[in-house]
Design a protein around this motif. Structure first.
Motif, PDB file in Angstrom:
ATOM      1  N   TYR A 187       0.860  -1.187   0.000  1.00 47.51           N
ATOM      2  CA  TYR A 187       0.000   0.000   0.000  1.00 47.51           C
ATOM      3  C   TYR A 187       0.894   1.234   0.000  1.00 47.51           C
ATOM      4  O   TYR A 187       2.121   1.101  -0.077  1.00 47.51           O
ATOM      5  CB  TYR A 187      -0.950  -0.021   1.200  1.00 47.51           C
ATOM      6  N   LEU A 188       0.291   2.407   0.043  1.00 50.89           N
ATOM      7  CA  LEU A 188       1.089   3.623  -0.073  1.00 50.89           C
ATOM      8  C   LEU A 188       0.934   4.500   1.167  1.00 50.89           C
ATOM      9  O   LEU A 188       0.188   5.480   1.157  1.00 50.89           O
ATOM     10  CB  LEU A 188       0.673   4.406  -1.332  1.00 50.89           C
ATOM     11  N   PRO A 189       1.637   4.164   2.238  1.00 52.69           N
ATOM     12  CA  PRO A 189       1.568   4.989   3.437  1.00 52.69           C
ATOM     13  C   PRO A 189       2.155   6.380   3.166  1.00 52.69           C
ATOM     14  O   PRO A 189       2.932   6.561   2.220  1.00 52.69           O
ATOM     15  CB  PRO A 189       2.421   4.231   4.459  1.00 52.69           C
ATOM     16  N   LEU A 190       1.778   7.321   4.013  1.00 51.65           N
ATOM     17  CA  LEU A 190       2.199   8.709   3.847  1.00 51.65           C
ATOM     18  C   LEU A 190       3.716   8.843   3.705  1.00 51.65           C
ATOM     19  O   LEU A 190       4.229   9.576   2.869  1.00 51.65           O
ATOM     20  CB  LEU A 190       1.710   9.517   5.060  1.00 51.65           C
TER      21      LEU A 190
ATOM     22  N   ILE B 261       8.048  16.220  -6.895  1.00 49.51           N
ATOM     23  CA  ILE B 261       6.645  16.445  -7.256  1.00 49.51           C
ATOM     24  C   ILE B 261       5.922  16.794  -5.953  1.00 49.51           C
ATOM     25  O   ILE B 261       6.089  16.090  -4.957  1.00 49.51           O
ATOM     26  CB  ILE B 261       6.033  15.167  -7.885  1.00 49.51           C
ATOM     27  N   PRO B 262       5.141  17.889  -5.947  1.00 49.45           N
ATOM     28  CA  PRO B 262       4.507  18.279  -4.687  1.00 49.45           C
ATOM     29  C   PRO B 262       3.565  17.197  -4.134  1.00 49.45           C
ATOM     30  O   PRO B 262       2.936  16.463  -4.902  1.00 49.45           O
ATOM     31  CB  PRO B 262       3.714  19.548  -5.046  1.00 49.45           C
ATOM     32  N   MET B 263       3.500  17.110  -2.813  1.00 51.21           N
ATOM     33  CA  MET B 263       2.644  16.129  -2.152  1.00 51.21           C
ATOM     34  C   MET B 263       1.189  16.247  -2.613  1.00 51.21           C
ATOM     35  O   MET B 263       0.480  15.261  -2.737  1.00 51.21           O
ATOM     36  CB  MET B 263       2.703  16.327  -0.622  1.00 51.21           C
ATOM     37  N   SER B 264       0.737  17.489  -2.847  1.00 53.62           N
ATOM     38  CA  SER B 264      -0.662  17.680  -3.251  1.00 53.62           C
ATOM     39  C   SER B 264      -0.939  16.925  -4.548  1.00 53.62           C
ATOM     40  O   SER B 264      -1.994  16.314  -4.721  1.00 53.62           O
ATOM     41  CB  SER B 264      -0.965  19.165  -3.421  1.00 53.62           C
ATOM     42  N   GLU B 265       0.035  16.944  -5.451  1.00 51.76           N
ATOM     43  CA  GLU B 265      -0.163  16.260  -6.731  1.00 51.76           C
ATOM     44  C   GLU B 265      -0.175  14.739  -6.520  1.00 51.76           C
ATOM     45  O   GLU B 265      -0.978  14.024  -7.098  1.00 51.76           O
ATOM     46  CB  GLU B 265       0.956  16.662  -7.690  1.00 51.76           C
TER      47      GLU B 265
ATOM     48  N   LYS C  40       8.470  10.320   0.466  1.00 45.08           N
ATOM     49  CA  LYS C  40       9.775   9.997  -0.134  1.00 45.08           C
ATOM     50  C   LYS C  40       9.717  10.164  -1.645  1.00 45.08           C
ATOM     51  O   LYS C  40      10.656  10.669  -2.269  1.00 45.08           O
ATOM     52  CB  LYS C  40      10.154   8.550   0.206  1.00 45.08           C
ATOM     53  N   ILE C  41       8.618   9.701  -2.228  1.00 47.75           N
ATOM     54  CA  ILE C  41       8.467   9.810  -3.680  1.00 47.75           C
ATOM     55  C   ILE C  41       8.371  11.285  -4.070  1.00 47.75           C
ATOM     56  O   ILE C  41       8.965  11.729  -5.051  1.00 47.75           O
ATOM     57  CB  ILE C  41       7.223   9.015  -4.152  1.00 47.75           C
ATOM     58  N   SER C  42       7.639  12.042  -3.278  1.00 52.51           N
ATOM     59  CA  SER C  42       7.481  13.472  -3.535  1.00 52.51           C
ATOM     60  C   SER C  42       8.848  14.158  -3.570  1.00 52.51           C
ATOM     61  O   SER C  42       9.169  14.906  -4.490  1.00 52.51           O
ATOM     62  CB  SER C  42       6.590  14.064  -2.439  1.00 52.51           C
TER      63      SER C  42
ATOM     64  N   THR D 168      -5.470   9.238  -4.759  1.00 53.88           N
ATOM     65  CA  THR D 168      -6.888   9.158  -4.402  1.00 53.88           C
ATOM     66  C   THR D 168      -7.767   9.048  -5.641  1.00 53.88           C
ATOM     67  O   THR D 168      -8.884   8.568  -5.567  1.00 53.88           O
ATOM     68  CB  THR D 168      -7.342  10.375  -3.560  1.00 53.88           C
ATOM     69  N   PHE D 169      -7.250   9.472  -6.789  1.00 56.00           N
ATOM     70  CA  PHE D 169      -8.056   9.417  -8.016  1.00 56.00           C
ATOM     71  C   PHE D 169      -8.130   8.000  -8.575  1.00 56.00           C
ATOM     72  O   PHE D 169      -9.184   7.529  -8.979  1.00 56.00           O
ATOM     73  CB  PHE D 169      -7.481  10.368  -9.070  1.00 56.00           C
TER      74      PHE D 169
END
Ligand code: FES
Length: 157
Positions: free
Chosen positions: A41-44, A56-60, A49-51, A66-67
């Protein structure tokens, strides 16, 4: 509890993945998918880390995870119950079946039982409309269901 996947070894794999894909344009979805393969899964923490790694901003990132319904923000249970909510299944009473499974497991769509045994997900058409309404539990497929079937199926797990 679901298997612990937030291990140093997996974070090392994530670092390697980010280094590999850093320069690739439009790699975000692919990186998220691969990260989910690693952690389940994708924990915060993983998203952060990916951000940072891909700049790439966390918001994106949050918007993307979520999409797309393939991304999980919570650990998955041992058994993933997917209830098809596509049109063909929906008109053949998928909703009462989903409700019945909720009643049985005590969780709503998108949740995992506290013991980590079941996760429940309402999903889009899985392309077996002839068998509507349909649910899958991991690799097992159950079609032409009626609400009364739920109890018997659930008791197998
Ligand atoms: S709508 Fe459920 S399988 Fe197509």
């Amino acid at each position: 509890m679901p298997k612990e996947t937030m291990t140093a070894e997996n974070f090392q794999k994530l670092d390697e993945l980010i280094i590999r894909e850093k320069e690739t344009k439009g790699a975000l979805i692919q990186v998220l998918q691969k990260a989910q393969d690693i952690f389940g899964y994708l924990p915060l923490e993983v998203q952060q880390k990916i951000s940072k790694g891909l700049k790439i901003p966390m918001s994106e990132i949050y918007g993307v995870v979520t999409f797309y319904s393939q991304f999980n923000l919570e650990p998955k249970g041992d058994y993933l119950i997917s209830v098809c909510m596509g049109t063909a299944c929906y008109v053949r009473n998928a909703q009462p079946i989903l409700d019945e499974i909720s009643k049985f497991t005590g969780i709503k769509s998108g949740e995992t039982t506290p013991d980590g045994k079941f996760s429940l997900l309402a999903c889009r058409c899985i392309g077996a409309c002839g068998l509507a309404p349909i649910i899958t539990i991991n690799e097992d497929v159950y079609g032409r269901l009626v609400v009364e079937d739920v109890k018997e199926i659930m008791e197998k797990y």
